[in-house]
Design a protein around this motif. Structure first.
Motif, PDB file in Angstrom:
ATOM      1  N   GLU A 182     -23.190  68.030  31.379  1.00  0.00           N
ATOM      2  CA  GLU A 182     -24.100  68.744  30.489  1.00  0.00           C
ATOM      3  C   GLU A 182     -23.491  68.994  29.113  1.00  0.00           C
ATOM      4  OE1 GLU A 182     -24.891  72.306  32.572  1.00  0.00           O
ATOM      5  OE2 GLU A 182     -25.647  71.303  34.380  1.00  0.00           O
ATOM      6  N   GLN A 183     -22.192  68.669  28.953  1.00  0.00           N
ATOM      7  CA  GLN A 183     -21.501  68.948  27.700  1.00  0.00           C
ATOM      8  C   GLN A 183     -21.519  67.727  26.788  1.00  0.00           C
ATOM      9  OE1 GLN A 183     -20.253  71.930  27.012  1.00  0.00           O
ATOM     10  NE2 GLN A 183     -20.439  72.851  29.035  1.00  0.00           N
ATOM     11  N   PRO A 184     -21.751  67.907  25.480  1.00  0.00           N
ATOM     12  CA  PRO A 184     -21.595  66.779  24.556  1.00  0.00           C
ATOM     13  C   PRO A 184     -20.116  66.419  24.416  1.00  0.00           C
ATOM     14  CG  PRO A 184     -22.033  68.811  23.353  1.00  0.00           C
ATOM     15  CD  PRO A 184     -22.190  69.136  24.814  1.00  0.00           C
ATOM     16  N   ILE A 185     -19.824  65.122  24.501  1.00  0.00           N
ATOM     17  CA  ILE A 185     -18.441  64.640  24.437  1.00  0.00           C
ATOM     18  C   ILE A 185     -18.337  63.643  23.295  1.00  0.00           C
ATOM     19  CG2 ILE A 185     -16.574  63.483  25.673  1.00  0.00           C
ATOM     20  CD1 ILE A 185     -17.899  64.316  28.269  1.00  0.00           C
ATOM     21  N   SER A 186     -17.311  63.789  22.476  1.00  0.00           N
ATOM     22  CA  SER A 186     -17.095  62.859  21.365  1.00  0.00           C
ATOM     23  C   SER A 186     -15.614  62.565  21.225  1.00  0.00           C
ATOM     24  CB  SER A 186     -17.628  63.436  20.051  1.00  0.00           C
ATOM     25  OG  SER A 186     -19.028  63.585  20.086  1.00  0.00           O
ATOM     26  N   LEU A 187     -15.323  61.307  20.894  1.00  0.00           N
ATOM     27  CA  LEU A 187     -13.958  60.896  20.557  1.00  0.00           C
ATOM     28  C   LEU A 187     -13.815  60.938  19.045  1.00  0.00           C
ATOM     29  CD1 LEU A 187     -11.174  59.625  21.163  1.00  0.00           C
ATOM     30  CD2 LEU A 187     -12.300  57.382  21.050  1.00  0.00           C
ATOM     31  N   ILE A 188     -12.792  61.637  18.557  1.00  0.00           N
ATOM     32  CA  ILE A 188     -12.540  61.763  17.121  1.00  0.00           C
ATOM     33  C   ILE A 188     -11.210  61.084  16.813  1.00  0.00           C
ATOM     34  CG2 ILE A 188     -12.170  63.363  15.197  1.00  0.00           C
ATOM     35  CD1 ILE A 188     -13.831  65.423  16.825  1.00  0.00           C
ATOM     36  N   ALA A 189     -11.228  60.161  15.863  1.00  0.00           N
ATOM     37  CA  ALA A 189     -10.013  59.454  15.467  1.00  0.00           C
ATOM     38  C   ALA A 189      -9.788  59.669  13.983  1.00  0.00           C
ATOM     39  CB  ALA A 189     -10.140  57.968  15.776  1.00  0.00           C
ATOM     40  N   GLU A 239      -9.389  58.561   6.455  1.00  0.00           N
ATOM     41  CA  GLU A 239     -10.546  58.075   7.223  1.00  0.00           C
ATOM     42  C   GLU A 239     -10.636  58.784   8.566  1.00  0.00           C
ATOM     43  OE1 GLU A 239     -12.357  53.860   8.936  1.00  0.00           O
ATOM     44  OE2 GLU A 239     -11.016  53.864   7.198  1.00  0.00           O
ATOM     45  N   LYS A 240     -11.869  59.040   8.985  1.00  0.00           N
ATOM     46  CA  LYS A 240     -12.139  59.733  10.244  1.00  0.00           C
ATOM     47  C   LYS A 240     -13.414  59.180  10.849  1.00  0.00           C
ATOM     48  CE  LYS A 240     -13.535  64.371  11.851  1.00  0.00           C
ATOM     49  NZ  LYS A 240     -13.707  65.784  11.411  1.00  0.00           N
ATOM     50  N   VAL A 241     -13.405  58.916  12.146  1.00  0.00           N
ATOM     51  CA  VAL A 241     -14.612  58.471  12.833  1.00  0.00           C
ATOM     52  C   VAL A 241     -14.854  59.382  14.034  1.00  0.00           C
ATOM     53  CG1 VAL A 241     -14.353  56.074  12.102  1.00  0.00           C
ATOM     54  CG2 VAL A 241     -13.387  56.801  14.290  1.00  0.00           C
ATOM     55  N   LYS A 242     -16.135  59.517  14.386  1.00  0.00           N
ATOM     56  CA  LYS A 242     -16.527  60.327  15.540  1.00  0.00           C
ATOM     57  C   LYS A 242     -17.484  59.506  16.392  1.00  0.00           C
ATOM     58  CE  LYS A 242     -18.160  64.969  16.785  1.00  0.00           C
ATOM     59  NZ  LYS A 242     -18.590  66.292  16.248  1.00  0.00           N
ATOM     60  N   ILE A 243     -17.112  59.287  17.649  1.00  0.00           N
ATOM     61  CA  ILE A 243     -17.864  58.402  18.536  1.00  0.00           C
ATOM     62  C   ILE A 243     -18.381  59.215  19.726  1.00  0.00           C
ATOM     63  CG2 ILE A 243     -17.760  56.336  19.959  1.00  0.00           C
ATOM     64  CD1 ILE A 243     -15.368  55.454  18.207  1.00  0.00           C
ATOM     65  N   PRO A 244     -19.706  59.381  19.855  1.00  0.00           N
ATOM     66  CA  PRO A 244     -20.256  60.093  21.028  1.00  0.00           C
ATOM     67  C   PRO A 244     -20.011  59.299  22.309  1.00  0.00           C
ATOM     68  CG  PRO A 244     -21.869  59.938  19.243  1.00  0.00           C
ATOM     69  CD  PRO A 244     -20.750  58.991  18.906  1.00  0.00           C
ATOM     70  N   ILE A 245     -19.700  60.014  23.379  1.00  0.00           N
ATOM     71  CA  ILE A 245     -19.500  59.396  24.690  1.00  0.00           C
ATOM     72  C   ILE A 245     -20.497  60.030  25.655  1.00  0.00           C
ATOM     73  CG2 ILE A 245     -17.901  59.050  26.603  1.00  0.00           C
ATOM     74  CD1 ILE A 245     -15.638  59.214  24.595  1.00  0.00           C
ATOM     75  N   LYS A 246     -21.269  59.213  26.314  1.00  0.00           N
ATOM     76  CA  LYS A 246     -22.310  59.698  27.224  1.00  0.00           C
ATOM     77  C   LYS A 246     -21.892  59.458  28.657  1.00  0.00           C
ATOM     78  CE  LYS A 246     -26.410  61.036  28.691  1.00  0.00           C
ATOM     79  NZ  LYS A 246     -26.767  62.474  28.688  1.00  0.00           N
ATOM     80  N   ILE A 247     -21.881  60.514  29.460  1.00  0.00           N
ATOM     81  CA  ILE A 247     -21.637  60.391  30.892  1.00  0.00           C
ATOM     82  C   ILE A 247     -22.984  60.469  31.600  1.00  0.00           C
ATOM     83  CG2 ILE A 247     -20.619  61.481  32.920  1.00  0.00           C
ATOM     84  CD1 ILE A 247     -18.311  62.313  31.327  1.00  0.00           C
ATOM     85  N   ARG A 248     -23.228  59.522  32.500  1.00  0.00           N
ATOM     86  CA  ARG A 248     -24.497  59.518  33.231  1.00  0.00           C
ATOM     87  C   ARG A 248     -24.568  60.718  34.171  1.00  0.00           C
ATOM     88  NH1 ARG A 248     -22.708  54.227  33.847  1.00  0.00           N
ATOM     89  NH2 ARG A 248     -22.052  54.721  35.961  1.00  0.00           N
ATOM     90  N   ASP A 249     -25.772  61.175  34.414  1.00  0.00           N
ATOM     91  CA  ASP A 249     -25.969  62.246  35.389  1.00  0.00           C
ATOM     92  C   ASP A 249     -25.607  61.747  36.776  1.00  0.00           C
ATOM     93  OD1 ASP A 249     -26.896  63.904  33.406  1.00  0.00           O
ATOM     94  OD2 ASP A 249     -29.009  63.368  33.731  1.00  0.00           O
ATOM     95  N   GLN A 250     -24.895  62.565  37.495  1.00  0.00           N
ATOM     96  CA  GLN A 250     -24.457  62.164  38.836  1.00  0.00           C
ATOM     97  C   GLN A 250     -25.587  62.380  39.851  1.00  0.00           C
ATOM     98  OE1 GLN A 250     -21.276  60.788  39.266  1.00  0.00           O
ATOM     99  NE2 GLN A 250     -21.482  60.758  37.050  1.00  0.00           N
TER     100      GLN A 250
END
Length: 551
Positions: free
Chosen positions: A417-424, A540-551
């Motif tokens: 249920e939490q939004p997850i993002s990878l930040i580089a 430079e900075k990028v932010k990539i959303p990561i989606k986990i499927r509902d179990q």
């Protein structure tokens, strides 16, 4: 001692094939006091604190495991492992509480943590001696399978003066193949060392190579070279050559060049890099940048500091145990992904996410082998909380890279249920040099010569000269986007002859000056080539959303 004291995680770097020095050294810690490593560049730090020689020791060995009655506080030793500290605080570890004593030294495995990302043991070692100015290390620290096969890993330990014991952890990427496994934790040969200093009659005004014979404690000679960095600063390149020491002894004989002022206080350099591998296994290098005024001030003097072996207790301290991952297994999420990340690197995808109570691991599959992602700093944002991460190669696949994040207290059940993002952040791209573009060095002599070339669209300044029958080639650029050249080479017939880096160019440090040396050099003209160079986009900075499927 505060239980919530969590400091920044230590980043480590894996080995790569010679001569890619930029990757080999880009994470060598640039601070005094770092201890060297023997295990795939993962630092095995022993305490810079205390232990002591053992005299009148007993030869009796207690082979039966005994209960460790002391309940330790592991906050200090786990200060760089927030995830393990978190699960330890939650009481999620497996209690081992087994000890073995031999020759008056007691090794205890206190707790184990094993999940789908790694296995970690918390251990103590009691030398049963008073607190004195000695350090302690081992010839081997191993986790072994039931068949006796070593499991790769690394250890870190600190001296706890309150209990007169070392507290440490052993960490490995090994994941148990079954619900339970029989393993053996073992240390071999306990070695006591002490810090030693010898005076060096170094003359800062002498621009030649100065070599000083030491001829004791396994150190043969120390050579120091001086290079002007600017009108105000000078770089000292120190080479320590060992004699008659095996690999373990060389790694324990940690050396550093030190400048002292007239008040006998350390003169701090603006750059300090220690423990660089030399051109052969018998050599280590260091680099320091000082103010010329500092070094020439009246009363300034110089020493070589190093660790020397004082005594040792031979033998093996081994504990057989049954490890289980059942306690952490039910709190594990393994998610297959297919997330291209072209904004980071073309052809790379995040293919798996493994979440345990102690760590989050992202597996990145690349199109090429031994690929490092171009960013230096990584964070994982989960529901507004940010975890600091590090990058490493994947031990099982040459095409995979891993991003690891120490987990903090978090409700894993609500992770979907939490939004997850990878930040580089801080992009540094590596580029192979152009094999068709050469740089011509003409009329080579002891007189420094300067010229400029446009290399791959960047204006590069070159300086070259002979010194002590060796050719030095410097490169730099006023363009801050140009990250620097990590190494040059020339062709000797069809064979590539690589220069040895003297000034090490670290990724992302914002400086692009590099220097190579070619030994025993005679020709008057030479065409050199660039092996690899980098370009910097440190903002430079990028932010990539990561989606986990509902179990």
């Amino acid at each position: 001692m505060e239980d919530n004291k969590i400091r920044e995680a230590i980043q480590t770097a894996p080995p790569v094939p010679y001569p890619d020095f930029d990757r080999m050294w880009n994470k060598i810690e640039q601070s005094k006091g770092t201890l060297p490593s023997s295990n795939a560049w993962k630092f095995q730090r022993t305490s810079v604190a205390k232990a002591a020689m053992i005299t009148g020791i007993s030869a009796v060995m207690i082979a039966t495991p005994v209960y460790a009655a002391i309940h330790y506080n592991w906050t200090d030793v786990l200060s760089n492992k927030a995830g393990i500290h978190s699960v330890w605080e939650q009481g999620l570890g497996q209690s081992i509480s087994q000890s073995v004593t031999k020759d008056g030294i007691t090794l205890t495995v206190d707790t184990a943590f094993s999940d789908e990302n790694r296995t970690v043991l918390l251990y103590t070692l009691n030398p049963e001696v008073s607190d004195q100015d000695y350090n302690l290390s081992y010839d081997k620290v191993e986790l072994l399978t039931a068949e006796g096969k070593p499991i790769p890993g690394h250890y870190y330990q600190v001296w706890n003066p309150e209990i007169n014991e070392y507290q440490g952890y052993f960490e490995t990427d090994y994941v148990l193949n079954h619900k339970k496994e029989e393993l053996r934790f073992s240390v071999t040969n306990v070695v006591f060392t002490e810090k030693t200093e010898v005076a060096l009659p170094f003359n800062p005004a002498n621009q030649g190579t100065q070599t000083f014979p030491i001829k004791k404690d396994g150190i043969g000679t120390v050579s120091i070279q001086s290079f002007d960095q600017s009108k105000e600063d000078i770089l000292l390149h120190t080479s320590v050559n060992f004699e008659g020491l095996d690999k373990n002894q060389r790694e324990r004989t940690w050396t550093s060049f030190t400048a002292w002022d007239d008040k006998n206080e350390i003169v701090k350099g603006s750059k300090n890099v220690y423990g660089i591998p030399g051109t052969n296994s018998e050599q280590t290098l260091s680099e320091q940048v000082y103010s010329k005024d500092q070094l020439s001030a009246e009363g300034t003097h110089f020493t070589l500091s190093y660790e020397r072996e004082k005594s040792r207790v031979a033998g093996e301290w081994g504990i057989d145990m049954t490890l289980s991952k059942s306690q952490l297994e039910n709190s594990t999420i393994k998610e297959k992904l297919d997330l291209p990340i072209p904004q980071m690197m073309e052809g790379s995808k995040i293919t798996e996410m493994i979440v345990t109570p102690s760590e989050v691991r992202l597996i990145v599959t690349n199109k090429d082998k031994y690929t490092l992602l171009p960013f230096l700093d990584y964070e994982l944002e989960i529901g507004g909380k940010r975890l600091t991460g590090s990058m490493d190669y994947n031990a099982k696949s040459k095409e995979k890279t891993e991003l690891r994040f120490e987990m903090m207290h978090m409700d894993l059940a609500s992770l979907q249920e939490q939004p997850i993002s990878l930040i580089a952040k801080k992009r540094v791209d590596e580029h192979k040099g152009n094999e068709k573009t050469s740089i011509r060095l003409s009329n080579i002599s002891t007189k420094p010569q300067h010229f400029q070339t446009v290399y791959e669209g960047y204006m590069v300044d070159w300086t070259y000269y002979l010194k002590d029958e060796e050719l030095y080639v410097e490169s730099s650029s006023e363009n801050p986007t140009f990250g620097g050249i990590n190494q040059t080479y020339y062709y000797d017939g069809k064979e590539k002859m690589y220069g040895n880096p003297v000034i090490v160019n670290f990724r992302g440090e914002g400086k692009n000056k590099s220097m190579d040396v070619y030994e025993n050099f005679a020709p008057k003209h030479l065409d050199i080539y660039v092996y690899m160079y980098t370009t910097d986009h440190l903002n430079e900075k990028v932010k990539i959303p990561i989606k986990i499927r509902d179990q």
